[in-house]
Design a protein around this motif. Structure first.
Motif, PDB file in Angstrom:
ATOM      1  N   ASP A   1       0.816  -1.214   0.000  1.00 23.45           N
ATOM      2  CA  ASP A   1       0.000   0.000   0.000  1.00 23.45           C
ATOM      3  C   ASP A   1       0.853   1.268   0.000  1.00 23.45           C
ATOM      4  N   GLY A   2       2.086   1.121  -0.380  1.00 15.41           N
ATOM      5  CA  GLY A   2       2.964   2.284  -0.500  1.00 15.41           C
ATOM      6  C   GLY A   2       4.215   1.834  -1.217  1.00 15.41           C
ATOM      7  N   PRO A   3       5.138   2.767  -1.498  1.00 15.75           N
ATOM      8  CA  PRO A   3       6.361   2.335  -2.167  1.00 15.75           C
ATOM      9  C   PRO A   3       7.191   1.449  -1.244  1.00 15.75           C
ATOM     10  N   TRP A   4       7.758   0.364  -1.754  1.00 15.92           N
ATOM     11  CA  TRP A   4       8.608  -0.498  -0.939  1.00 15.92           C
ATOM     12  C   TRP A   4      10.013   0.101  -0.863  1.00 15.92           C
ATOM     13  N   PHE A   5      10.463   0.661  -1.969  1.00 17.57           N
ATOM     14  CA  PHE A   5      11.826   1.190  -2.031  1.00 17.57           C
ATOM     15  C   PHE A   5      11.817   2.696  -1.803  1.00 17.57           C
ATOM     16  N   THR A   6      12.742   3.174  -0.980  1.00 19.91           N
ATOM     17  CA  THR A   6      12.978   4.615  -0.932  1.00 19.91           C
ATOM     18  C   THR A   6      13.885   4.969  -2.111  1.00 19.91           C
ATOM     19  N   ASP A   7      13.995   6.244  -2.404  1.00 17.71           N
ATOM     20  CA  ASP A   7      14.872   6.666  -3.503  1.00 17.71           C
ATOM     21  C   ASP A   7      16.301   6.196  -3.259  1.00 17.71           C
ATOM     22  N   GLN A   8      16.713   6.222  -1.969  1.00 17.56           N
ATOM     23  CA  GLN A   8      18.076   5.789  -1.650  1.00 17.56           C
ATOM     24  C   GLN A   8      18.255   4.306  -1.929  1.00 17.56           C
ATOM     25  N   MET A   9      17.232   3.531  -1.600  1.00 16.75           N
ATOM     26  CA  MET A   9      17.327   2.091  -1.859  1.00 16.75           C
ATOM     27  C   MET A   9      17.407   1.839  -3.365  1.00 16.75           C
ATOM     28  N   LEU A  10      16.625   2.580  -4.136  1.00 18.88           N
ATOM     29  CA  LEU A  10      16.695   2.438  -5.598  1.00 18.88           C
ATOM     30  C   LEU A  10      18.090   2.789  -6.109  1.00 18.88           C
ATOM     31  N   ALA A  11      18.665   3.830  -5.524  1.00 18.40           N
ATOM     32  CA  ALA A  11      19.996   4.257  -5.968  1.00 18.40           C
ATOM     33  C   ALA A  11      21.048   3.203  -5.620  1.00 18.40           C
ATOM     34  N   VAL A  12      20.911   2.611  -4.436  1.00 22.27           N
ATOM     35  CA  VAL A  12      21.870   1.566  -4.050  1.00 22.27           C
ATOM     36  C   VAL A  12      21.728   0.351  -4.973  1.00 22.27           C
ATOM     37  N   ALA A  13      20.479  -0.008  -5.286  1.00 24.68           N
ATOM     38  CA  ALA A  13      20.253  -1.138  -6.195  1.00 24.68           C
ATOM     39  C   ALA A  13      20.868  -0.847  -7.561  1.00 24.68           C
ATOM     40  N   ALA A  14      20.706   0.369  -8.032  1.00 27.48           N
ATOM     41  CA  ALA A  14      21.275   0.729  -9.340  1.00 27.48           C
ATOM     42  C   ALA A  14      22.797   0.606  -9.303  1.00 27.48           C
ATOM     43  N   TRP A  15      23.380   1.041  -8.175  1.00 32.87           N
ATOM     44  CA  TRP A  15      24.831   0.934  -8.040  1.00 32.87           C
ATOM     45  C   TRP A  15      25.281  -0.522  -8.024  1.00 32.87           C
ATOM     46  N   ILE A  16      24.559  -1.365  -7.281  1.00 29.65           N
ATOM     47  CA  ILE A  16      24.919  -2.791  -7.207  1.00 29.65           C
ATOM     48  C   ILE A  16      24.872  -3.419  -8.594  1.00 29.65           C
ATOM     49  N   SER A  17      23.809  -3.105  -9.323  1.00 27.32           N
ATOM     50  CA  SER A  17      23.653  -3.662 -10.663  1.00 27.32           C
ATOM     51  C   SER A  17      24.819  -3.252 -11.556  1.00 27.32           C
ATOM     52  N   GLU A  18      25.220  -1.999 -11.442  1.00 27.75           N
ATOM     53  CA  GLU A  18      26.309  -1.460 -12.253  1.00 27.75           C
ATOM     54  C   GLU A  18      27.663  -2.031 -11.827  1.00 27.75           C
ATOM     55  N   TYR A  19      27.910  -2.035 -10.510  1.00 26.63           N
ATOM     56  CA  TYR A  19      29.229  -2.401 -10.003  1.00 26.63           C
ATOM     57  C   TYR A  19      29.475  -3.907 -10.060  1.00 26.63           C
ATOM     58  N   TYR A  20      28.468  -4.674  -9.648  1.00 26.90           N
ATOM     59  CA  TYR A  20      28.657  -6.124  -9.589  1.00 26.90           C
ATOM     60  C   TYR A  20      28.138  -6.833 -10.840  1.00 26.90           C
ATOM     61  N   LEU A  21      27.701  -6.061 -11.817  1.00 27.92           N
ATOM     62  CA  LEU A  21      27.269  -6.590 -13.104  1.00 27.92           C
ATOM     63  C   LEU A  21      26.160  -7.641 -12.978  1.00 27.92           C
ATOM     64  N   CYS A  22      25.078  -7.228 -12.345  1.00 30.19           N
ATOM     65  CA  CYS A  22      23.894  -8.080 -12.330  1.00 30.19           C
ATOM     66  C   CYS A  22      22.742  -7.252 -12.909  1.00 30.19           C
ATOM     67  N   THR A  23      21.604  -7.885 -13.117  1.00 32.52           N
ATOM     68  CA  THR A  23      20.478  -7.113 -13.655  1.00 32.52           C
ATOM     69  C   THR A  23      19.914  -6.211 -12.565  1.00 32.52           C
ATOM     70  N   PRO A  24      19.287  -5.101 -12.952  1.00 30.69           N
ATOM     71  CA  PRO A  24      18.675  -4.233 -11.932  1.00 30.69           C
ATOM     72  C   PRO A  24      17.669  -4.980 -11.070  1.00 30.69           C
ATOM     73  N   ALA A  25      16.898  -5.868 -11.692  1.00 30.40           N
ATOM     74  CA  ALA A  25      15.900  -6.602 -10.902  1.00 30.40           C
ATOM     75  C   ALA A  25      16.581  -7.491  -9.860  1.00 30.40           C
ATOM     76  N   GLU A  26      17.688  -8.119 -10.254  1.00 32.00           N
ATOM     77  CA  GLU A  26      18.427  -8.957  -9.307  1.00 32.00           C
ATOM     78  C   GLU A  26      18.896  -8.135  -8.113  1.00 32.00           C
ATOM     79  N   ALA A  27      19.356  -6.929  -8.393  1.00 36.19           N
ATOM     80  CA  ALA A  27      19.826  -6.065  -7.315  1.00 36.19           C
ATOM     81  C   ALA A  27      18.650  -5.619  -6.449  1.00 36.19           C
ATOM     82  N   MET A  28      17.528  -5.324  -7.082  1.00 37.99           N
ATOM     83  CA  MET A  28      16.384  -4.802  -6.328  1.00 37.99           C
ATOM     84  C   MET A  28      15.748  -5.867  -5.451  1.00 37.99           C
TER      85      MET A  28
END
Length: 803
Positions: free
Chosen positions: A73-100
């Motif tokens: 009933d609300g967003p699960w991810f904060t903007d910071q969590m989204l940003a960390v997931a994006a970084w993980i996907s980029e740095y560790y070379l996984c898909t964004p969904a895998e990081a999220m």
DNA sequence: AGCACGCCGACT
DNA sequence: GTCGGCGTGCTC
């Protein structure tokens, strides 16, 4: 203008590394970035993570499908969590969904399945002459909706083909379903909806309706009743329903918090901080209070009271209205941190660990999300706790390799915590008695502020470590795995009614089994490793694929009876101890004896209660717990970890010796340690024996510089896997060649070489190691070659080992 | 991940 | 000739 959302679909396919665009229906207008949604995807339903919402441009959006529903009933991810997931996907070379999905309890918020039911079309004609399985499957589906998994379970794997046939001919219809995997659990309480007088008069006029009478009488007495009360009173749902309809009672729903740690003791006395602790806190607390990002390396010897520093820092973060994430290497071995945090903060603490049910984890996460709880303690996955406002991250024993996730996404907890903290403006405390070489190097370079606590809280001296040269033992004609000095130490300890811990990094009995006639070594048929003999059950076991076979009486190759067992495991030491010290009560703790849920705790508490004299075990006995009566520690072989083909072997050994020594003499009595080795002159052994971190660090750093290993270069390990050995090798060679052609001079591509364990469960494995000081270029090359999309290549950025 | 589409062997 | 094997490709 229609609203559209960019959505990453939560499916574990490596090629799904782009977002999909969906229409946002009017009734879901509240959806924004960070929401979890249900979307149609290729004829099925899937969970999706919304990353952005905007106006559709003029392009043809008629092709777009619509989001079906919101999961929360609300967003699960904060903007910071989204940003960390994006970084993980980029740095560790996984898909964004895998990081999220790392941030989602139980990996997914929904479980989707396709269910099959009969359409009702005439089937008899079709089924005549078909295999009998078709009739059986059809009958099962006619009886009620089934999933494919249910059908293959009920019949066999052939059901899948039959089912496809039935669907193709229109006799069976497939329907995609999705349900939420975890949600808030509610309990229903009942109370009177009218005043007592009205209830009493209604009760007087009931006439026979006994269940209603019991319920009303109980409510008049108690005011409020829960599910157990109703059960006790034998009041069924129909009774409450009719009384509710009559307006006499009302229901209240209350969210249940599933928490197996609830009610742990609180109110323990907190000792005043020592001088050293006060100095450390004076540096630490201002950063926490000012809500600024700063990272600290807390270098404190075992027993210097790091936990108390964590607690004071956590209290400061809570006082500043922010939340705290405490990370520990393994929750089962660090009960004391949990106990002490619980004692200080009570129910403000939630504990997250892998044994939690999905429901419990979901509830824990909900409490953190809503701010009802402020502190989470857990192993590495707790770094993804959905705390909206983290003010402090604590990583205890930051050097532990368990902080590196060994499957994709191969993140390092320390780096994720630093990233989250940097975005949130939070403090990070990395605590260790033996910091990772990289971390200490970072601290010296100013990336972390270095705080030292060199003395023990109780003032007791560090134990005396005696290094025993096993070559001398052999020269003296002693062939036992337990040297004369160690035997003497154990005898004295047991005689004084004190306790000892013995450490051996190898479970089982014998590490390999060899035929003395033909030299045949018993190997696993599916993995390139030798089998380990386990005396319990008289079996040979593969420690990689867990396969198990009876120990042979004669050599399977030549039929000889001269089969010998070599190498030493915990079981064999246990046997030798029984012969050497018949009076000593020995308990063994390793993977084989800690199978059960609380087996760790059971063994440890039995030992702590003094029901055993000697605790013998693997890695797990070297960590965390401190047991007062332990005055002696023996390390059976420092060499097992020293000569692993890995650049961190020396670090591993030093850590182990320091940790093992830290177990001795913490209760005031001076501790004694015996370390057995064939390499007494090795710097890791020497420095470990003297508790000299600085000496070890200098020596190790020089080696790393020489060989171009971290922290002087970054590593990426590629593992190419395949069932076909030749094909896998060709793939690996082509990949290495392509990387060499593309990568800059600052980069070295080593390999491909067969992995030290070249085959596990019939899959061949080859490694390619990339050493580089230009990680961005390396990453770009991987992407240009599409390596991150290949299912036969695993990419490990910053591997903790190269084996 | 699923599921469809598509091109080759063994059965009526 | 059909059925069905699983290789390749796609899912807004």
């Amino acid at each position: 203008m229609a609203l559209i959302a960019e959505v990453f679909v939560n499916l574990p396919a490596r090629r799904l590394n782009h977002s999909f665009t969906y229409l946002v229906p009017d009734e879901l207008g509240q959806i924004g970035p960070g929401w979890r949604v249900l979307v149609p995807f290729g004829g099925r339903k899937a969970e999706g993570f919304v990353v952005s919402v905007g106006e559709a441009d003029a392009a043809a959006d008629a092709e777009l499908k619509s989001i079906m529903d919101a999961i929360d009933d609300g967003p699960w991810f904060t903007d910071q969590m989204l940003a960390v997931a994006a970084w993980i996907s980029e740095y560790y070379l996984c898909t964004p969904a895998e990081a999220m999905r790392l941030f989602v309890p139980g990996k997914a918020g929904i479980k989707s399945a396709t269910v099959y039911r009969a359409t009702g079309l005439a089937a008899e004609e079709f089924l005549t002459g078909r295999p009998p399985l078709a009739g059986k499957v059809y009958a099962a589906v006619s009886a009620g909706p089934r999933t494919l998994a249910q059908l293959t379970g009920e019949f066999d794997s052939g059901a899948a083909a039959v089912l496809r046939l039935l669907v193709r001919h229109g006799l069976v219809a497939a329907k995609a379903t999705a349900r939420r995997t975890a949600r808030t659990q509610y309990r229903t309480y009942w109370r009177l909806a009218v005043d007592e007088a009205a209830a009493t008069s209604f009760l007087a006029n009931l006439k026979g309706r006994q269940a209603q009478g019991r319920l009303l009488a109980a409510l008049l007495a108690d005011g409020r009743l829960g599910p157990e009360d109703l059960k006790r009173l034998k009041v069924a749902a129909t009774t409450t329903k009719s009384l509710e309809a009559a307006g006499l009672v009302a229901a209240e729903r209350e969210a249940v918090v599933r928490d197996s740690y609830a009610g742990a003791a609180t109110g323990a006395l907190i000792p005043a901080p020592t001088e050293e602790q006060r100095a450390v806190l004076a540096a630490l607390l201002p950063a926490v209070q000012a809500k600024r990002f700063e990272s600290f390396l807390l270098h404190g010897v075992t027993g210097s009271g790091k936990t108390q520093v964590y607690i004071e820092a956590a209290a400061a973060a809570r006082a500043a209205g922010r939340q705290v994430v405490v990370l520990v290497p393994e929750i089962a071995l660090t009960g004391q941190i949990v106990t002490r945090f619980k004692a200080r903060f009570g129910d403000d603490v939630v504990v997250a660990h892998s044994k939690l049910s999905v429901g419990e984890r979901y509830d824990a996460w909900q409490r953190l999300r809503s701010g009802t709880a402020g502190i989470v303690i857990g192993a590495r996955s707790a770094v993804f706790a959905p705390v909206p406002d983290p003010g402090l991250f604590v990583i205890d024993e930051e050097q532990e390799f368990t902080y590196k996730q060994e499957e994709s996404p191969r993140y390092h907890t320390r780096e994720v915590a630093l990233k989250r903290a940097a975005l949130a403006g939070a403090a990070v405390v990395l605590g260790s008695a033996t910091p990772a070489v990289e971390t200490y190097h970072d601290a010296c370079a100013g990336r972390h502020r270095l705080l030292a606590m060199p003395s023990r809280v109780d003032g007791s001296p560090l134990p005396v470590v005696q290094v025993v040269d096993m070559r001398e033992e052999l020269k003296a004609g002693r062939r036992s795995v337990i040297s004369a000095p160690l035997r003497e130490l154990l005898t004295e300890t047991v005689d004084r009614r004190e306790q000892a811990i013995l450490f051996l990094n190898r479970r089982g009995y014998a590490t390999f089994v060899l035929c003395r006639d033909c030299g045949e070594v018993m190997r696993c048929g599916r993995c390139a490793v030798s089998l380990v003999y386990h005396a319990a059950g008289n079996v040979l076991r593969c420690h990689y694929c867990q396969a198990c076979q009876p120990a042979p009486d004669v050599c399977p190759a030549c039929g000889s009876r001269y089969i010998r067992y070599f190498g030493t495991g915990t079981q064999k030491v246990e046997e030798e101890l029984a012969a050497l010290l018949p009076a000593a009560r020995v308990v063994r703790m390793d993977q084989d004896t800690t199978g059960g849920k609380m087996a760790h705790d059971r063994i440890l508490s039995a030992f702590a209660a003094g029901r055993y004299d000697i605790l013998l075990g693997t890695q797990m006995v070297a960590k965390g717990h401190d047991i007062k009566q332990v005055t002696a520690v023996g390390v059976i072989s420092a060499d097992t970890s020293l000569y692993l083909p890995d650049f961190r072997a020396a670090e591993r050994t030093f850590m182990l010796l320091t940790q093992a020594a830290g177990r001795a003499g913490r209760g005031g009595a001076p501790g004694r340690v015996v370390v057995q080795t064939y390499s007494p002159e090795h710097y890791a052994v020497q420095a470990g024996a003297r508790h000299d971190y600085a000496a070890f660090y200098e020596e190790e750093l020089a080696c790393r510089r020489e060989l171009g290993y971290p922290p002087f270069a970054s590593l990426v390990k590629l593992t190419v896997q395949g069932e076909d050995e030749v094909k896998a090798r060709r793939q690996a060679e082509e990949t290495a060649a392509a990387l060499r052609a593309r990568l800059p001079d600052k980069t070295m591509v080593v390999g491909p070489f067969a992995a030290p364990i070249a085959r596990i469960s019939d899959i061949y494995r080859l490694h390619i190691l990339i050493k580089t000081t230009d990680t961005a270029a390396a990453r770009a090359a991987f992407k240009a070659l599409g390596l991150e999309k290949r299912s036969d290549i695993a990419i490990d950025v910053d591997p903790v080992n190269v084996m």
